[in-house]
Design a protein around this motif. Sequence first.
Motif, mmCIF file in Angstrom:
data_model
loop_
_atom_site.group_PDB
_atom_site.id
_atom_site.type_symbol
_atom_site.label_atom_id
_atom_site.label_comp_id
_atom_site.label_asym_id
_atom_site.label_seq_id
_atom_site.Cartn_x
_atom_site.Cartn_y
_atom_site.Cartn_z
ATOM 1 N N UNK A 137 0.789 -1.218 0.000
ATOM 2 C CA UNK A 137 0.000 0.000 0.000
ATOM 3 C C UNK A 137 0.824 1.273 0.000
ATOM 4 N N UNK A 138 2.151 1.163 0.000
ATOM 5 C CA UNK A 138 2.986 2.367 0.045
ATOM 6 C C UNK A 138 3.107 3.054 -1.314
ATOM 7 N N UNK A 139 2.731 2.371 -2.384
ATOM 8 C CA UNK A 139 2.782 2.989 -3.709
ATOM 9 C C UNK A 139 3.881 2.455 -4.600
ATOM 10 N N UNK A 140 4.380 1.261 -4.316
ATOM 11 C CA UNK A 140 5.467 0.687 -5.112
ATOM 12 C C UNK A 140 5.096 0.555 -6.589
ATOM 13 N N UNK A 141 3.924 -0.011 -6.850
ATOM 14 C CA UNK A 141 3.512 -0.235 -8.242
ATOM 15 C C UNK A 141 3.283 1.078 -8.976
ATOM 16 N N UNK A 142 2.681 2.038 -8.297
ATOM 17 C CA UNK A 142 2.445 3.350 -8.912
ATOM 18 C C UNK A 142 3.777 4.009 -9.259
ATOM 19 N N UNK A 143 4.725 3.980 -8.324
ATOM 20 C CA UNK A 143 6.031 4.582 -8.593
ATOM 21 C C UNK A 143 6.747 3.832 -9.707
ATOM 22 N N UNK A 144 6.686 2.507 -9.699
ATOM 23 C CA UNK A 144 7.344 1.742 -10.765
ATOM 24 C C UNK A 144 6.771 2.099 -12.132
ATOM 25 N N UNK A 145 5.463 2.276 -12.219
ATOM 26 C CA UNK A 145 4.844 2.708 -13.480
ATOM 27 C C UNK A 145 5.382 4.076 -13.898
ATOM 28 N N UNK A 146 5.496 4.972 -12.940
ATOM 29 C CA UNK A 146 5.984 6.328 -13.242
ATOM 30 C C UNK A 146 7.449 6.303 -13.668
ATOM 31 N N UNK A 147 8.258 5.478 -12.990
ATOM 32 C CA UNK A 147 9.674 5.357 -13.361
ATOM 33 C C UNK A 147 9.784 4.796 -14.779
ATOM 34 N N UNK A 148 9.019 3.751 -15.050
ATOM 35 C CA UNK A 148 9.047 3.130 -16.366
ATOM 36 C C UNK A 148 8.618 4.119 -17.453
ATOM 37 N N UNK B 165 13.338 2.786 -1.270
ATOM 38 C CA UNK B 165 12.439 2.376 -0.191
ATOM 39 C C UNK B 165 11.391 3.452 0.014
ATOM 40 N N UNK B 166 10.141 3.097 -0.195
ATOM 41 C CA UNK B 166 9.037 4.009 0.087
ATOM 42 C C UNK B 166 8.698 3.867 1.571
ATOM 43 N N UNK B 167 9.145 4.822 2.343
ATOM 44 C CA UNK B 167 8.977 4.824 3.796
ATOM 45 C C UNK B 167 7.971 5.899 4.198
ATOM 46 N N UNK B 168 6.753 5.732 3.717
ATOM 47 C CA UNK B 168 5.702 6.703 4.035
ATOM 48 C C UNK B 168 5.176 6.459 5.445
ATOM 49 N N UNK B 169 4.634 7.497 6.085
ATOM 50 C CA UNK B 169 4.053 7.314 7.420
ATOM 51 C C UNK B 169 2.942 6.255 7.380
ATOM 52 N N UNK B 170 2.809 5.553 8.476
ATOM 53 C CA UNK B 170 1.820 4.478 8.559
ATOM 54 C C UNK B 170 0.411 4.969 8.229
ATOM 55 N N UNK B 171 0.037 6.141 8.717
ATOM 56 C CA UNK B 171 -1.319 6.657 8.453
ATOM 57 C C UNK B 171 -1.543 6.858 6.956
ATOM 58 N N UNK B 172 -0.532 7.310 6.239
ATOM 59 C CA UNK B 172 -0.641 7.498 4.782
ATOM 60 C C UNK B 172 -0.778 6.152 4.082
ATOM 61 N N UNK C 226 7.965 11.039 1.679
ATOM 62 C CA UNK C 226 6.717 11.748 1.392
ATOM 63 C C UNK C 226 6.623 12.024 -0.105
ATOM 64 N N UNK C 227 5.486 12.570 -0.502
ATOM 65 C CA UNK C 227 5.201 12.797 -1.926
ATOM 66 C C UNK C 227 6.224 13.724 -2.556
ATOM 67 N N UNK C 228 6.659 14.763 -1.835
ATOM 68 C CA UNK C 228 7.621 15.703 -2.427
ATOM 69 C C UNK C 228 8.969 15.027 -2.679
ATOM 70 N N UNK C 229 9.406 14.154 -1.775
ATOM 71 C CA UNK C 229 10.659 13.429 -2.000
ATOM 72 C C UNK C 229 10.522 12.460 -3.177
ATOM 73 N N UNK C 230 9.371 11.816 -3.283
ATOM 74 C CA UNK C 230 9.132 10.896 -4.399
ATOM 75 C C UNK C 230 9.188 11.666 -5.715
#
Length: 188
Positions: free
Chosen positions: A12-23, A92-99, A168-172
């Motif tokens: 749920x941290x967004x790995x697949x979304x980021x991988x799509x964006x990187x690709x 490593x997507x280290x987003x806060x647990x609540x996010x 966080x989103x800005x670092x990503x």
Amino acid sequence: MATRIRIVGTSGSGKSVLADRVSARTGLPRLELDAVFWDADWRMRDLDEARARVREFVRQHPDGWVADGNWTSRLGDMLDPGSPDGADTVVWLDLPRRRVMRQVVGRTLRRVVRREELWHGNRERARNLLRWHPERNIIRFAWTNHPVTRERMLGRIAAGERIVRLRDRSEIDAWLASLPPAGRSVGP
């Protein structure tokens, strides 16, 4: 120079979304490890077959790739830096647990309601949302796995591994923008 990027993090941290964006940005082919290790009817794919698929993907893409997913228990060190087929960049997507929880709950509910196919005919099941065991409930899995993943990754960093930690989103967004677009040379 070839670039091999591995994206890890809690479910749920967004790995697949980021991988799509990187690709999309770099033109690197993407390997979704969930699709490799899960087979139809939520069965785990034969380990030797799954590892062979990973090796074949790496062999077919010597100029680089992006892979998303953890699967350390099944991959071993196959895609770790330093191994012959390993990544040269671990993100490593280290987003806060609540996010993470907001994202995994929203994603899971959307998938259940829309009956979205994930891989090989598999779909999220509404009844699993009522199960207590984390291995059967992705939301509970994300909740219980978040501190475990953080401890493991902080240990790797303390041991001297070079890991790109995005909190966080800005670092990503900044890290993604630092990658050369498709058609330009890509480096670690």
